[in-house]
Design an enzyme around this catalytic site. Structure first.
Site, PDB file in Angstrom:
ATOM      1  N   SER A  35     -33.412  11.770   2.585  1.00 51.59           N
ATOM      2  CA  SER A  35     -33.459  10.462   1.929  1.00 51.59           C
ATOM      3  C   SER A  35     -32.642   9.438   2.718  1.00 51.59           C
ATOM      4  O   SER A  35     -33.059   8.282   2.901  1.00 51.59           O
ATOM      5  CB  SER A  35     -32.929  10.589   0.497  1.00 51.59           C
TER       6      SER A  35
ATOM      7  N   LYS B 100     -27.624   8.167  -1.722  1.00 47.47           N
ATOM      8  CA  LYS B 100     -28.944   8.799  -1.899  1.00 47.47           C
ATOM      9  C   LYS B 100     -28.937  10.011  -2.836  1.00 47.47           C
ATOM     10  O   LYS B 100     -29.772  10.910  -2.722  1.00 47.47           O
ATOM     11  CB  LYS B 100     -29.576   9.192  -0.546  1.00 47.47           C
TER      12      LYS B 100
ATOM     13  N   HIS C  60     -19.609   4.467  -3.528  1.00 47.92           N
ATOM     14  CA  HIS C  60     -19.928   5.635  -2.694  1.00 47.92           C
ATOM     15  C   HIS C  60     -18.669   6.149  -1.997  1.00 47.92           C
ATOM     16  O   HIS C  60     -18.755   6.997  -1.112  1.00 47.92           O
ATOM     17  CB  HIS C  60     -20.937   5.261  -1.602  1.00 47.92           C
TER      18      HIS C  60
ATOM     19  N   ARG D  77     -26.160  15.536  -5.277  1.00 44.62           N
ATOM     20  CA  ARG D  77     -27.517  16.010  -4.970  1.00 44.62           C
ATOM     21  C   ARG D  77     -27.416  16.946  -3.771  1.00 44.62           C
ATOM     22  O   ARG D  77     -26.545  16.753  -2.902  1.00 44.62           O
ATOM     23  CB  ARG D  77     -28.399  14.803  -4.634  1.00 44.62           C
TER      24      ARG D  77
HETATM   25  S1  PPS Z   1     -28.195   4.503  -2.934  1.00 47.06           S
HETATM   26  O1  PPS Z   1     -28.723   3.538  -1.934  1.00 47.06           O
HETATM   27  O2  PPS Z   1     -27.248   5.432  -2.306  1.00 47.06           O
HETATM   28  O3  PPS Z   1     -27.614   3.854  -4.104  1.00 47.06           O
HETATM   29  O4  PPS Z   1     -29.472   5.353  -3.366  1.00 47.06           O
HETATM   30  P1  PPS Z   1     -29.579   6.310  -4.643  1.00 47.06           P
HETATM   31  O5  PPS Z   1     -30.056   5.540  -5.799  1.00 47.06           O
HETATM   32  O6  PPS Z   1     -28.347   7.123  -4.791  1.00 47.06           O
HETATM   33  O7  PPS Z   1     -30.689   7.355  -4.178  1.00 47.06           O
HETATM   34  C1  PPS Z   1     -32.026   7.023  -3.943  1.00 47.06           C
HETATM   35  C2  PPS Z   1     -32.825   8.303  -4.136  1.00 47.06           C
HETATM   36  O8  PPS Z   1     -32.957   8.553  -5.548  1.00 47.06           O
HETATM   37  C3  PPS Z   1     -34.318   8.576  -5.889  1.00 47.06           C
HETATM   38  N1  PPS Z   1     -34.522   8.065  -7.247  1.00 47.06           N
HETATM   39  C4  PPS Z   1     -34.988   8.804  -8.272  1.00 47.06           C
HETATM   40  N2  PPS Z   1     -35.359  10.105  -8.333  1.00 47.06           N
HETATM   41  C5  PPS Z   1     -35.838  10.552  -9.523  1.00 47.06           C
HETATM   42  N3  PPS Z   1     -35.951   9.777 -10.615  1.00 47.06           N
HETATM   43  C6  PPS Z   1     -35.586   8.478 -10.606  1.00 47.06           C
HETATM   44  N4  PPS Z   1     -35.699   7.730 -11.698  1.00 47.06           N
HETATM   45  C7  PPS Z   1     -35.072   7.936  -9.383  1.00 47.06           C
HETATM   46  N5  PPS Z   1     -34.643   6.709  -9.004  1.00 47.06           N
HETATM   47  C8  PPS Z   1     -34.309   6.808  -7.708  1.00 47.06           C
HETATM   48  C9  PPS Z   1     -34.979   7.711  -4.818  1.00 47.06           C
HETATM   49  O9  PPS Z   1     -36.356   7.918  -4.778  1.00 47.06           O
HETATM   50  C10 PPS Z   1     -34.228   8.206  -3.590  1.00 47.06           C
HETATM   51  O10 PPS Z   1     -34.578   9.542  -3.219  1.00 47.06           O
HETATM   52  P2  PPS Z   1     -35.756   9.921  -2.188  1.00 47.06           P
HETATM   53  O11 PPS Z   1     -35.623  11.406  -1.986  1.00 47.06           O
HETATM   54  O12 PPS Z   1     -35.536   9.150  -0.931  1.00 47.06           O
HETATM   55  O13 PPS Z   1     -37.046   9.577  -2.871  1.00 47.06           O
END
Ligand code: PPS
Length: 291
Positions: free
Chosen positions: A134, A44, A104, A126
């Site tokens: 998240s 996340k 991860h 993050r």
């Molecule tokens: S995972 O399942 O661990 O691979 O998830 P991951 O991609 O690391 O994290 C998901 C969170 O990243 C946010 N997200 C973004 N934020 C800003 N810009 C872009 N382009 C973007 N793409 C994914 C996503 O909304 C999740 O965060 P939260 O806070 O839940 O919205």
């Protein structure tokens, strides 16, 4: 149909999703290639975002090419294993060279061959509070995780590292230390939010590509939160509902910094801060919790 919600199983002390733990032997013996690029994150923390950025770079900013298949095919998830679906290792073994690899894993669990082959790595971190929030919603929608229980209960588990992939604190610290002796770009989600073009230029430089303004602009636009939320090849909506239920909480949820303020109570925040100070003592690694 509901899949099971199995309990986590420790691998060398790190709690893992049961199916991932059962497939650990295949991961441990994974053979990295020198031109693999590793994208490493605590869950996340912006994995999908940085993955889409890197795939755009690898495809010279061609958005149509980046829509050729889902992000989890373009950037296979190394330790992924769920019965009946190809594992991450199986997907990777079928990819042409210059593979992009998502993981991860905490630094001490990364398969040895990545160090032996001296692969380039991009780590994205993050802030802990936004990650915890998240992760809580992700636990609910992605059913390979145990039931998170109440937010208060989950926050306790998160703080103590009793969640999938273990302690956030140890993860970000472990990779931060390793960057001193390895080819690694260590990025922050908050910096990417603040100035995506600046951070995209950093990635281009790390990968030895000229930072042409047209390319930077194309990448910034294609990887905005709004665009990625709508993009079926990036938003995980092609995963069956039995595995990820976007009606519980979408994978592309809010995509902002500071959402933790809507979730933490004052008491939870004070407890978290006190513990955070203990667990982050003695490191020069620091995070912005708002921008
Ligand atoms: S995972 O399942 O661990 O691979 O998830 P991951 O991609 O690391 O994290 C998901 C969170 O990243 C946010 N997200 C973004 N934020 C800003 N810009 C872009 N382009 C973007 N793409 C994914 C996503 O909304 C999740 O965060 P939260 O806070 O839940 O919205």
């Amino acid at each position: 149909e509901e899949t099971q919600r199995p309990a986590l199983i420790p691998i060398r002390g790190v709690p893992m999703i049961k199916y991932f733990a059962e497939n650990w032997g295949e991961v441990e013996g994974f053979q990295a290639q020198p031109d693999d690029l590793l994208i490493s994150t605590y869950p996340k923390s912006g994995t999908t975002w940085i993955s889409e950025i890197v795939d755009m770079i690898y495809n010279d900013g061609d958005t149509e090419k980046c829509k050729r298949e889902a992000i989890y095919m373009r950037v296979p998830f190394l330790e992924f294993a769920v019965p009946g679906i190809p594992t991450g290792v199986e997907l990777l073994q079928k990819r042409p060279s210059r593979r992009l690899v998502k993981t991860h894993l905490p630094v001490q669990l990364l398969p040895e061959s990545f160090w032996e082959q001296d692969c380039k790595m991009i780590y994205m971190a993050r802030n802990a509070k936004d990650v915890a929030v998240s992760y809580y919603y992700f636990y609910q929608m992605a059913k390979v995780h145990p039931d998170p229980g109440s937010w208060d209960h989950f926050l306790d588990d998160f703080t103590a590292g009793r969640v999938s992939f273990g302690s956030w604190h140890q993860h970000v610290r472990g990779w931060w230390e390793k960057r001193r002796e390895h080819r690694m770009l260590y990025l922050f989600y908050e910096d990417m939010k603040e100035d995506p073009r600046r951070e995209i230029r950093k990635v281009l430089e790390f990968l030895g590509r000229p930072p042409s303004e047209g390319l930077v602009e194309a990448i910034a636009q294609h990887t905005s939160f709004t665009k990625m939320k709508q993009n079926f090849m990036a938003n995980y909506k092609t995963i069956p509902t039995s595995v990820m239920d976007h009606s519980i909480s979408p994978f592309m949820r809010k995509g902002v910094t500071g959402d933790w303020k809507n979730q933490f109570t004052v008491a939870q925040n004070e407890r978290f801060d006190a513990d955070y100070e203990r667990q982050m003592e003695g490191t020069d690694l620091s995070f912005r919790m708002e921008i």
